[in-house]
Design a protein around this motif. Structure first.
Motif, PDB file in Angstrom:
ATOM      1  N   UNK A   1      36.576  46.047  49.881  1.00 42.68           N
ATOM      2  CA  UNK A   1      36.055  46.477  48.583  1.00 42.68           C
ATOM      3  C   UNK A   1      34.630  45.967  48.358  1.00 42.68           C
ATOM      4  N   UNK A   2      34.337  44.786  48.899  1.00 40.53           N
ATOM      5  CA  UNK A   2      33.028  44.167  48.741  1.00 40.53           C
ATOM      6  C   UNK A   2      31.970  44.846  49.616  1.00 40.53           C
ATOM      7  N   UNK A   3      32.419  45.452  50.700  1.00 43.59           N
ATOM      8  CA  UNK A   3      31.519  46.022  51.698  1.00 43.59           C
ATOM      9  C   UNK A   3      30.704  47.185  51.128  1.00 43.59           C
ATOM     10  N   UNK A   4      29.434  47.208  51.485  1.00 39.24           N
ATOM     11  CA  UNK A   4      28.558  48.322  51.118  1.00 39.24           C
ATOM     12  C   UNK A   4      27.899  48.870  52.371  1.00 39.24           C
ATOM     13  N   UNK A   5      27.916  50.167  52.521  1.00 33.30           N
ATOM     14  CA  UNK A   5      27.224  50.811  53.633  1.00 33.30           C
ATOM     15  C   UNK A   5      27.836  50.507  54.990  1.00 33.30           C
ATOM     16  N   UNK A   6      29.114  50.180  55.039  1.00 29.30           N
ATOM     17  CA  UNK A   6      29.793  49.918  56.308  1.00 29.30           C
ATOM     18  C   UNK A   6      29.467  48.579  56.927  1.00 29.30           C
ATOM     19  N   UNK A   7      28.834  47.674  56.179  1.00 26.71           N
ATOM     20  CA  UNK A   7      28.431  46.376  56.732  1.00 26.71           C
ATOM     21  C   UNK A   7      29.514  45.336  56.469  1.00 26.71           C
ATOM     22  N   UNK A   8      30.552  45.395  57.283  1.00 27.93           N
ATOM     23  CA  UNK A   8      31.693  44.508  57.082  1.00 27.93           C
ATOM     24  C   UNK A   8      31.356  43.061  57.405  1.00 27.93           C
ATOM     25  N   UNK A   9      30.534  42.824  58.418  1.00 26.38           N
ATOM     26  CA  UNK A   9      30.202  41.442  58.774  1.00 26.38           C
ATOM     27  C   UNK A   9      29.420  40.758  57.657  1.00 26.38           C
ATOM     28  N   UNK A  10      28.560  41.510  56.970  1.00 28.02           N
ATOM     29  CA  UNK A  10      27.812  40.969  55.839  1.00 28.02           C
ATOM     30  C   UNK A  10      28.772  40.649  54.693  1.00 28.02           C
ATOM     31  N   UNK A  11      29.710  41.551  54.433  1.00 25.08           N
ATOM     32  CA  UNK A  11      30.684  41.340  53.359  1.00 25.08           C
ATOM     33  C   UNK A  11      31.567  40.127  53.660  1.00 25.08           C
ATOM     34  N   UNK A  12      31.976  39.985  54.919  1.00 24.29           N
ATOM     35  CA  UNK A  12      32.784  38.817  55.303  1.00 24.29           C
ATOM     36  C   UNK A  12      32.014  37.522  55.086  1.00 24.29           C
ATOM     37  N   UNK A  13      30.750  37.515  55.521  1.00 25.19           N
ATOM     38  CA  UNK A  13      29.941  36.310  55.372  1.00 25.19           C
ATOM     39  C   UNK A  13      29.787  35.938  53.897  1.00 25.19           C
ATOM     40  N   UNK A  14      29.538  36.933  53.060  1.00 23.77           N
ATOM     41  CA  UNK A  14      29.397  36.686  51.622  1.00 23.77           C
ATOM     42  C   UNK A  14      30.681  36.111  51.051  1.00 23.77           C
TER      43      UNK A  14
ATOM     44  N   UNK B   1      42.437  46.936  40.838  1.00 26.06           N
ATOM     45  CA  UNK B   1      41.666  46.816  39.599  1.00 26.06           C
ATOM     46  C   UNK B   1      41.069  45.424  39.469  1.00 26.06           C
ATOM     47  N   UNK B   2      41.850  44.392  39.772  1.00 20.95           N
ATOM     48  CA  UNK B   2      41.354  43.016  39.666  1.00 20.95           C
ATOM     49  C   UNK B   2      40.189  42.794  40.627  1.00 20.95           C
ATOM     50  N   UNK B   3      40.328  43.271  41.852  1.00 18.86           N
ATOM     51  CA  UNK B   3      39.251  43.116  42.831  1.00 18.86           C
ATOM     52  C   UNK B   3      37.993  43.854  42.388  1.00 18.86           C
ATOM     53  N   UNK B   4      38.160  45.088  41.908  1.00 21.11           N
ATOM     54  CA  UNK B   4      37.006  45.873  41.475  1.00 21.11           C
ATOM     55  C   UNK B   4      36.292  45.202  40.307  1.00 21.11           C
ATOM     56  N   UNK B   5      37.054  44.675  39.362  1.00 16.26           N
ATOM     57  CA  UNK B   5      36.456  44.016  38.206  1.00 16.26           C
ATOM     58  C   UNK B   5      35.691  42.769  38.629  1.00 16.26           C
ATOM     59  N   UNK B   6      36.291  41.961  39.486  1.00 14.21           N
ATOM     60  CA  UNK B   6      35.625  40.732  39.939  1.00 14.21           C
ATOM     61  C   UNK B   6      34.320  41.070  40.649  1.00 14.21           C
ATOM     62  N   UNK B   7      34.359  42.050  41.550  1.00 13.97           N
ATOM     63  CA  UNK B   7      33.166  42.421  42.313  1.00 13.97           C
ATOM     64  C   UNK B   7      32.095  43.018  41.400  1.00 13.97           C
TER      65      UNK B   7
END
Length: 157
Positions: free
Chosen positions: A29-42, A100-106
């Motif tokens: 859910x956090x990932x933008x533009x297919x950058x999963x490694x960036x989302x994981x690091x964040x 919903x909880x994940x979307x709200x937090x992000x």
């Protein structure tokens, strides 16, 4: 709505560090533009900062508790009955609660100005863990709306 067969749920792999499906879904859910490694690091850095702020030994348990505190249990859906639209309160299924909880937090983390995403996400998780902040306010507003429209609950089907 499609009249074809029902779409099947794909199984996702657990994340490499915590071996948790919940963390893996949050990364997706956090990932933008297919950058999963960036989302994981964040997320991993945010979890470290979050555990540091609340002095928790296990960041995964604290993360699960923060997510649990921010999950809504009721929401309203619009139903059209006899020319009038009613806001009908319904109970939310577990999968949708998590989403919903994940979307709200992000979204509330992204809306914090002047911070890097790791710090914003960590502070939002701390707020959720302590039952305060924008995400908890959103949950309370959703519950209040459902409670206010309880008179129309008999239209649920």
């Amino acid at each position: 709505m499609s009249r074809r067969r029902r779409a099947f749920k794909r199984q996702i792999d657990p994340d490499p560090i915590y071996q948790s499906l919940l963390v893996s879904k949050f990364v997706n859910k956090l990932m933008e533009g297919g950058k999963k490694s960036v989302a994981r690091r964040i997320l991993y850095k945010a979890l470290e900062k979050f555990a540091e702020k609340i002095k928790a030994e296990n960041p995964l348990e604290a993360f699960e508790q923060a997510l649990e505190n921010s999950k809504p249990s009721l929401e309203v859906k619009t139903r059209r009955i006899g020319g009038a639209n009613y806001q009908v309160p319904i109970e939310i299924p577990t999968e949708r609660r998590n989403a919903m909880a994940m979307q709200w937090i992000i979204s509330h983390s992204r809306s914090k100005p002047g911070r890097c995403m790791e710090e914003a996400l960590a502070s939002e998780l701390v707020d959720c863990y302590n039952n305060q902040g924008a995400t908890i306010k959103k949950k309370d507003d959703t519950h209040r709306m459902a409670e206010a429209n309880r008179a129309f609950a008999h239209y649920k089907w």
